[in-house]
Design an enzyme around this catalytic site. Structure first.
Site, mmCIF file in Angstrom:
data_model
loop_
_atom_site.group_PDB
_atom_site.id
_atom_site.type_symbol
_atom_site.label_atom_id
_atom_site.label_comp_id
_atom_site.label_asym_id
_atom_site.label_seq_id
_atom_site.Cartn_x
_atom_site.Cartn_y
_atom_site.Cartn_z
ATOM 1 N N GLU A 193 4.162 -1.080 6.417
ATOM 2 C CA GLU A 193 3.965 0.367 6.565
ATOM 3 C C GLU A 193 3.958 0.773 8.036
ATOM 4 O OE1 GLU A 193 0.226 0.943 4.480
ATOM 5 O OE2 GLU A 193 0.780 -0.720 3.181
ATOM 6 N N HIS A 215 4.007 4.554 3.779
ATOM 7 C CA HIS A 215 3.453 3.385 3.073
ATOM 8 C C HIS A 215 4.544 2.709 2.228
ATOM 9 C CE1 HIS A 215 0.761 1.146 0.419
ATOM 10 N NE2 HIS A 215 -0.292 1.585 1.008
HETATM 11 O O1 TA6 Z 1 -1.943 0.025 2.855
HETATM 12 C C1 TA6 Z 1 -2.846 -0.847 2.257
HETATM 13 C C2 TA6 Z 1 -3.849 -0.049 1.439
HETATM 14 O O2 TA6 Z 1 -4.687 0.726 2.278
HETATM 15 C C3 TA6 Z 1 -4.629 -1.041 0.578
HETATM 16 O O3 TA6 Z 1 -5.953 -1.189 1.022
HETATM 17 C C4 TA6 Z 1 -4.515 -0.443 -0.826
HETATM 18 O O4 TA6 Z 1 -5.576 0.459 -1.060
HETATM 19 C C5 TA6 Z 1 -3.162 0.246 -0.739
HETATM 20 O O5 TA6 Z 1 -3.173 0.864 0.548
HETATM 21 C C6 TA6 Z 1 -2.822 1.191 -1.868
HETATM 22 O O6 TA6 Z 1 -3.629 2.336 -1.794
HETATM 23 P P1 TA6 Z 1 -3.487 3.421 -2.994
HETATM 24 O O7 TA6 Z 1 -4.432 4.511 -2.643
HETATM 25 O O8 TA6 Z 1 -2.051 3.879 -3.009
HETATM 26 O O9 TA6 Z 1 -3.820 2.671 -4.252
#
Ligand code: TA6
Length: 283
Positions: free
Chosen positions: A255, A154
């Site tokens: 990501e 991510h």
């Molecule tokens: O990758 C995008 C996502 O799934 C968004 O929907 C947002 O939730 C982000 O990840 C961050 O997630 P986190 O659990 O690290 O706050």
């Protein structure tokens, strides 16, 4: 050279310096927190308000989302993006040459992880810090039953201003728009002028361009059939306690992912390896 420092929250942070680059890696989550090729700025963003430990994910760098991406499919009580980004990993191996440093970290199933996910596994992440940054994630099924996973690296990219950021390589690709809750096809270069949360169904390489900074970071992937692009924009930024209200202007997530129907089956005794390489150039 690799230095080990104890973070105030009690876990170890590795600082890597070689002839090609510098980087920092948190053993909490096996999370790359910074990567600066020689003579270049740090490619990665970490929020000034991030938590460090206490069961919360570090807000930035390259969190490892595993063994599920996003909310758990059936149990909302389970942590979003799985549970390995909030565990302290073991240092397995260090290999160094003057130009490249490779660190391998390991997260194995335990009685604690079985409370969250009843499978036996060994998850390893090898981070190679050199002229490029390569992450290799290997999932091994050490148990008696098959399991399926979704996952992502991510990555939070640092940008000078979100208004001058672009993601190349996704034009013509279909995507699930998780903000508008509909299927779309990308017509042109991806730019951000509002909340963006999209799962592009593309195994292809992409690139994050920062026109203001004059930089382009190419992401090469293998074993990751999707690319997720996310920027929280104003309202979601305000709603995140571990993220400063204005920081949405300074980051974009692209990501390497395998999510939704691209879940992967791992049978007992088998393993799968996925990889991502980031390389930057001036434009
Ligand atoms: O990758 C995008 C996502 O799934 C968004 O929907 C947002 O939730 C982000 O990840 C961050 O997630 P986190 O659990 O690290 O706050």
């Amino acid at each position: 050279m690799i230095n080990f420092a104890k973070h105030p929250s009690g876990f170890t942070v590795l600082t890597i310096t070689n002839a090609s680059a510098t980087a920092t890696i948190s053993m909490y989550g096996a999370q790359v927190l910074s990567y600066s090729p020689l003579g270049r700025d740090n490619l990665l963003f970490v929020s000034s308000k991030s938590n460090y430990g206490e069961g919360k994910a570090i807000r930035g760098g390259i969190p490892v989302c595993w063994p599920w991406f996003g909310p758990h499919r059936t149990d909302a009580r389970l942590p979003q993006h799985g549970f390995v980004r909030t565990r302290i990993w073991d240092l397995e191996k260090i290999e160094e040459t003057p130009d490249e440093s490779r660190v391998t970290m390991l997260c194995r199933s335990s009685k604690e992880t079985r409370l969250l996910w009843q499978h036996d596994f060994a998850l390893s992440l090898t981070v190679s810090v050199g002229k490029a940054l390569t992450l290799e994630l290997t999932t091994a099924n050490t148990g008696e039953e098959a399991f399926t996973i979704t996952d992502a690296l991510h990555t939070y990219f640092s940008v000078k201003d979100i208004g001058s950021a672009q993601v190349l390589g996704l034009d013509g690709v279909s995507y699930a728009d998780r903000v508008e809750k509909r299927e779309e096809t990308q017509r042109e270069i991806v730019t951000v002028s509002g909340e963006v949360d999209r799962v592009y169904r593309s195994p292809s390489d992409c690139a994050v361009v920062d026109k203001a900074l004059g930089s382009k970071v190419t992401m090469k992937k293998n074993g990751f059939p999707d690319t997720v692009v996310w920027n929280p924009w104003i309202d979601r930024a305000k709603a995140m306690a571990d993220f400063d209200d204005g920081e949405y202007k300074k980051m974009i997530c692209a990501e390497a992912a395998a999510v939704g129907k691209n879940e992967m089956l791992v049978i007992p005794g088998a393993s799968i390896t996925q990889g991502m390489t980031l390389s930057s150039e001036k434009i």
